[in-house]
Motif scaffolding. Structure first.
Motif, short mmCIF file in Angstrom:
data_model
loop_
_atom_site.label_atom_id
_atom_site.label_comp_id
_atom_site.label_asym_id
_atom_site.label_seq_id
_atom_site.Cartn_x
_atom_site.Cartn_y
_atom_site.Cartn_z
N TYR A 193 46.37 -4.45 47.53
CA TYR A 193 46.55 -4.88 46.14
C TYR A 193 46.52 -6.40 46.09
O TYR A 193 47.27 -7.07 46.80
N THR A 194 45.65 -6.94 45.26
CA THR A 194 45.53 -8.38 45.10
C THR A 194 45.74 -8.74 43.63
O THR A 194 44.80 -8.72 42.83
N PRO A 195 46.94 -9.06 43.24
CA PRO A 195 47.18 -9.48 41.85
C PRO A 195 46.69 -10.91 41.64
O PRO A 195 46.15 -11.54 42.55
N ARG A 196 46.90 -11.42 40.46
CA ARG A 196 46.55 -12.81 40.23
C ARG A 196 47.45 -13.71 41.08
O ARG A 196 48.64 -13.49 41.20
N GLY A 197 46.85 -14.71 41.64
CA GLY A 197 47.63 -15.59 42.50
C GLY A 197 47.07 -15.60 43.91
O GLY A 197 45.97 -15.12 44.18
N TYR A 201 48.66 -7.88 49.07
CA TYR A 201 49.66 -6.99 49.65
C TYR A 201 48.99 -5.71 50.17
O TYR A 201 47.97 -5.27 49.63
N GLY A 202 49.59 -5.14 51.21
CA GLY A 202 49.04 -3.92 51.78
C GLY A 202 50.12 -2.96 52.23
O GLY A 202 51.18 -3.37 52.69
N LEU A 203 49.85 -1.66 52.08
CA LEU A 203 50.69 -0.58 52.58
C LEU A 203 49.80 0.40 53.33
O LEU A 203 48.64 0.61 52.96
N GLY A 204 50.35 0.99 54.38
CA GLY A 204 49.55 1.94 55.15
C GLY A 204 50.39 2.95 55.88
O GLY A 204 51.57 2.72 56.17
N VAL A 205 49.79 4.10 56.16
CA VAL A 205 50.41 5.14 56.99
C VAL A 205 49.31 5.75 57.84
O VAL A 205 48.16 5.90 57.39
N SER A 206 49.61 6.05 59.10
CA SER A 206 48.61 6.62 59.99
C SER A 206 49.27 7.57 60.97
O SER A 206 50.47 7.47 61.27
N ARG A 207 48.48 8.51 61.46
CA ARG A 207 48.91 9.48 62.47
C ARG A 207 47.86 9.43 63.57
O ARG A 207 46.71 9.80 63.36
N THR A 208 48.25 8.93 64.74
CA THR A 208 47.30 8.67 65.80
C THR A 208 47.80 9.20 67.14
O THR A 208 49.01 9.38 67.34
N SER A 221 44.96 -2.92 56.69
CA SER A 221 45.81 -3.92 56.06
C SER A 221 47.20 -3.97 56.69
O SER A 221 48.03 -4.74 56.27
N GLY A 222 47.46 -3.15 57.69
CA GLY A 222 48.80 -3.08 58.26
C GLY A 222 49.01 -4.08 59.37
O GLY A 222 48.21 -4.96 59.62
N SER A 223 50.12 -3.92 60.09
CA SER A 223 50.39 -4.77 61.24
C SER A 223 50.15 -3.95 62.50
O SER A 223 49.54 -2.91 62.46
N ASN A 224 50.62 -4.44 63.67
CA ASN A 224 50.37 -3.72 64.91
C ASN A 224 50.88 -2.30 64.81
O ASN A 224 52.00 -2.05 64.40
N LEU A 225 50.04 -1.36 65.27
CA LEU A 225 50.34 0.04 65.02
C LEU A 225 51.24 0.69 66.07
O LEU A 225 51.67 1.81 65.88
N GLY A 226 51.49 0.03 67.19
CA GLY A 226 52.43 0.67 68.11
C GLY A 226 52.06 0.40 69.56
O GLY A 226 51.50 -0.63 69.89
N SER A 227 52.33 1.36 70.41
CA SER A 227 52.15 1.20 71.84
C SER A 227 50.69 1.02 72.21
O SER A 227 49.82 1.68 71.68
N GLY A 228 50.44 0.11 73.15
CA GLY A 228 49.09 -0.08 73.65
C GLY A 228 48.84 0.69 74.94
O GLY A 228 47.82 0.50 75.57
N ASN A 229 49.78 1.53 75.35
CA ASN A 229 49.61 2.30 76.57
C ASN A 229 48.38 3.18 76.49
O ASN A 229 48.06 3.73 75.46
N THR A 240 53.26 0.84 57.62
CA THR A 240 53.08 -0.60 57.67
C THR A 240 53.16 -1.21 56.27
O THR A 240 52.86 -0.55 55.27
N ALA A 241 53.56 -2.47 56.23
CA ALA A 241 53.56 -3.25 54.99
C ALA A 241 53.19 -4.68 55.37
O ALA A 241 53.60 -5.19 56.42
N SER A 242 52.37 -5.32 54.52
CA SER A 242 51.93 -6.67 54.85
C SER A 242 51.72 -7.49 53.59
O SER A 242 51.56 -6.95 52.49
N ALA A 243 51.72 -8.80 53.77
CA ALA A 243 51.42 -9.75 52.69
C ALA A 243 50.70 -10.92 53.31
O ALA A 243 51.10 -11.42 54.37
N ALA A 244 49.61 -11.37 52.68
CA ALA A 244 48.82 -12.47 53.22
C ALA A 244 48.38 -13.37 52.07
O ALA A 244 48.17 -12.92 50.94
N ALA A 245 48.23 -14.66 52.39
CA ALA A 245 47.82 -15.62 51.36
C ALA A 245 47.05 -16.77 52.00
O ALA A 245 47.39 -17.22 53.10
N ALA A 246 46.01 -17.21 51.30
CA ALA A 246 45.30 -18.44 51.67
C ALA A 246 45.92 -19.58 50.88
O ALA A 246 45.63 -19.79 49.71
N LEU A 247 46.83 -20.29 51.52
CA LEU A 247 47.60 -21.31 50.82
C LEU A 247 46.74 -22.51 50.44
O LEU A 247 46.89 -23.08 49.35
#
Length: 308
Positions: A193-197, A201-208, A221-229, A240-247
Motif C-alpha cells: 500500500y502506497t498512500p500519498r506521501g 507499507y507492506g503485509l505478508g504471510v507465507s507457508r514454506t 514486501s516482507g522482511s527476512n522469512l526465517g531460517s536459512g538452513n 511480515t510487516a514493513s515500511a519503506a520510504a525514499a527520503l
C-alpha cells in the motif's frame, strides 16, 4: 535488480553483498520476449544457522549463484505463455557445513491470463531437482525432486494498493527413500500500500518448506522469512510487516518485522519425517523434536552518494 524467479532462495541474509544484473532482455517478432539473467549473493551465515556443534561461532560465508533464462509468447495479448530454465548453487566456506551445500536445477511453464491491465492469473507447473553432493543417508547421496502445480495472481486494486498471491501443490520424492512421496500445500499472500506521501507499507504471510529460500526484500514486501538452513524437514509459517520510504533522491530507509513459526521433525527410522508438510508419508517411529518461534526487527538506511 533482477531476482531469479525459481532459483535458490535466501531467507536469512545479513550484511549481504549482492550482484544481480539483467544480462540480456529483448523483444522480437512483436509477441515474443527473451530474458537472460544471473545473480550472486554472499554474506556471513547468521549465527543461529551455524548449528554444527563445535562450529557455531565461526566465519562461515554463505554464497548463492543463480542463472536464469526464459521465453515468453504473447507480450501484449490477453493470454501469454512463459517457459524457462534455472540453475543455482549454494555453498559454505566452512567445511563443517559442506553437508548443506547443494546444486539446484529447475524448469517451468506457465500460462497467464490478463483479465484487465490491473488483474491477471497464472497457472503452471515447475519441476525442481536438488542435489546435495556431500549429504549421504545410508550410503545414498541425497537428491530431492519436487513437482509443483502453481496458481498465481496479481491485482492492482488501484494506483496505491496491490495484492499478489501464490498457491502451490507440491509432490516431493527423495533418493534416500524413493518409495515415499510427500505431498503438501505451500503459498504466500502479499499486500503493498502506497498512500500519498513518502512511505510504502507492506503485509505478508507465507507457508514454506526448507526448499523455498527467497530474497524477499527484492521479491516480496516482507522482511527476512526465517531460517536459512538447507534441510528437508521443516515447515515455516511467516508473518511480515514493513515500511519503506525514499527520503531524498539519495537516501532511503526501510523498517521491517517478521514472526516465523517453524516445525522440525525427525524419524529414527528414515532420518527425516516429512509428514508435517501435508498429506502423505508418516513414519511410525517419529516425533516433533523442535518447534521454534522467531521475532525479527530490522532497520536499513541506504545512501547513494552518486547517481548515474
Amino acid at each position: 535488480f533482477f531476482q531469479a524467479e525459481d532459483g535458490i532462495r535466501d531467507v536469512a541474509v545479513t550484511g549481504v553483498q549482492t550482484c544481480a544484473l539483467p544480462i540480456f532482455a529483448t523483444g522480437f517478432l512483436r509477441d515474443w520476449q527473451f530474458d537472460l539473467s544471473s545473480a550472486q549473493s554472499q554474506a556471513l551465515n547468521p549465527i543461529q544457522n551455524n548449528n554444527v556443534q563445535g562450529a557455531r561461532v565461526v566465519r562461515n560465508l554463505r554464497t548463492t549463484r543463480d542463472g536464469n533464462v526464459s521465453v515468453r509468447y504473447g507480450v501484449d495479448a490477453d493470454w501469454s505463455i512463459t517457459v524457462g530454465l534455472n540453475h543455482n548453487t549454494l555453498s559454505f566456506s566452512d567445511d563443517s557445513y559442506a553437508y548443506q551445500q547443494q546444486r539446484q536445477d529447475a524448469r517451468f511453464a506457465r500460462v497467464n491470463y490478463y483479465v484487465t491491465d490491473k488483474l491477471y492469473y497464472g497457472l503452471g507447473t515447475r519441476y525442481v531437482r536438488t542435489n546435495f553432493p556431500d549429504r549421504y543417508i545410508d550410503g545414498i547421496q541425497e537428491v530431492q525432486r519436487d513437482q509443483n502445480i502453481e496458481l498465481t495472481a496479481d491485482w492492482d486494486v488501484s494506483g496505491l494498493s496491490k495484492f499478489s498471491g501464490l498457491l502451490s501443490r507440491r509432490r516431493s520424492v527423495y533418493a534416500s527413500d524413493n518409495t515415499r512421496a510427500v505431498r503438501g500445500w505451500n503459498g504466500k499472500l502479499d499486500w503493498t500500500y502506497t498512500p500519498r506521501g513518502l512511505w510504502t507499507y507492506g503485509l505478508g504471510v507465507s507457508r514454506t518448506t526448507a526448499a523455498d529460500r527467497q530474497t524477499d526484500s527484492y521479491v516480496y514486501s516482507g522482511s527476512n522469512l526465517g531460517s536459512g538452513n538447507v534441510g528437508t524437514n521443516n515447515l515455516s509459517t511467516t508473518y511480515t510487516a514493513s515500511a519503506a520510504a525514499a527520503l531524498t533522491g539519495k537516501t532511503s530507509v526501510r523498517l521491517n518485522y517478521s514472526l516465523v513459526k517453524t516445525r522440525y521433525a525427525y524419524s529414527n527410522v528414515y532420518g527425516y519425517d516429512l509428514s508435517i508438510l501435508g498429506l502423505g508419508y508418516q513414519s511410525g517411529n517419529s516425533g516433533i523434536y523442535n518447534n521454534a518461534i522467531r521475532h525479527t526487527l530490522g532497520a536499513t538506511v541506504v545512501y547513494v552518494p552518486t547517481r548515474s
